[in-house]
Scaffold this motif. Structure first.
Motif, PDB file in Angstrom:
ATOM      1  N   LEU A   1       4.884   0.990   2.356  1.00 18.56           N
ATOM      2  CA  LEU A   1       3.492   0.552   2.420  1.00 18.56           C
ATOM      3  C   LEU A   1       2.586   1.470   1.604  1.00 18.56           C
ATOM      4  O   LEU A   1       1.739   0.992   0.842  1.00 18.56           O
TER       5      LEU A   1
ATOM      6  N   MET B   1       0.462   0.194  -1.649  1.00 25.96           N
ATOM      7  CA  MET B   1      -0.997   0.277  -1.611  1.00 25.96           C
ATOM      8  C   MET B   1      -1.518   1.178  -2.735  1.00 25.96           C
ATOM      9  O   MET B   1      -2.504   0.846  -3.389  1.00 25.96           O
TER      10      MET B   1
ATOM     11  N   MET C   1      -0.047  -9.261  -1.327  1.00 25.40           N
ATOM     12  CA  MET C   1      -0.404  -8.136  -0.457  1.00 25.40           C
ATOM     13  C   MET C   1      -0.475  -8.576   1.005  1.00 25.40           C
ATOM     14  O   MET C   1      -0.025  -7.862   1.891  1.00 25.40           O
TER      15      MET C   1
ATOM     16  N   SER D   1       2.229  -6.496   2.823  1.00 26.62           N
ATOM     17  CA  SER D   1       1.697  -5.362   3.589  1.00 26.62           C
ATOM     18  C   SER D   1       1.326  -5.757   5.012  1.00 26.62           C
ATOM     19  O   SER D   1       1.750  -5.114   5.970  1.00 26.62           O
TER      20      SER D   1
END
Length: 125
Positions: free
Chosen positions: A48, A52, A66, A70
């Protein structure tokens, strides 16, 4: 459509968590340490943070991906609630040393993994 991306990622993340955790626990059957959850949480922290950081510093990653990856996948792949429960159960079962080690190792290695993932994502490698 947003909920479908998140839901599909969550579905795949939950299945992955189960399979990875089960596999790791069969390989590392040493003591009473829940190695599967430990690996899942550390790898999730790394992945993660890497993704990011990469999206903030190097790549234009589509919002839908995303959300899928995520929020959905990593959100259900990592297992903070399981981690807390297993820590308490180790302590309840008189494995106080394992409980303490599990807690400390998870936090320290999780932070290291998150830092490394972020740094690698920022470098774009």
């Amino acid at each position: 459509m947003t909920l479908i991306y998140i839901g599909l990622g969550g579905f795949l993340g939950a299945i992955s968590r189960y399979l990875v955790s089960k596999y790791i626990n069969t390989i590392f059957a040493l003591g009473n340490m829940p190695y599967g959850t430990l690996l899942v949480n550390i790898s999730g922290a790394f992945i993660l943070s890497f993704l990011m950081s990469l999206s903030m510093h190097k790549l234009e990653i589509p919002k839908n991906f995303m959300l899928f990856f995520s929020t959905g996948f990593i959100g259900s792949y990592t297992t903070f609630s399981t981690f807390m429960y297993e820590t308490i159960m180790l302590n309840e079962e008189s494995f106080t040393l394992y409980s303490f080690l599990y807690l400390i190792i998870s936090i320290i290695l999780g932070l290291i993994a998150a830092f490394l993932g972020y740094a690698l994502g920022r470098m774009g490698t």
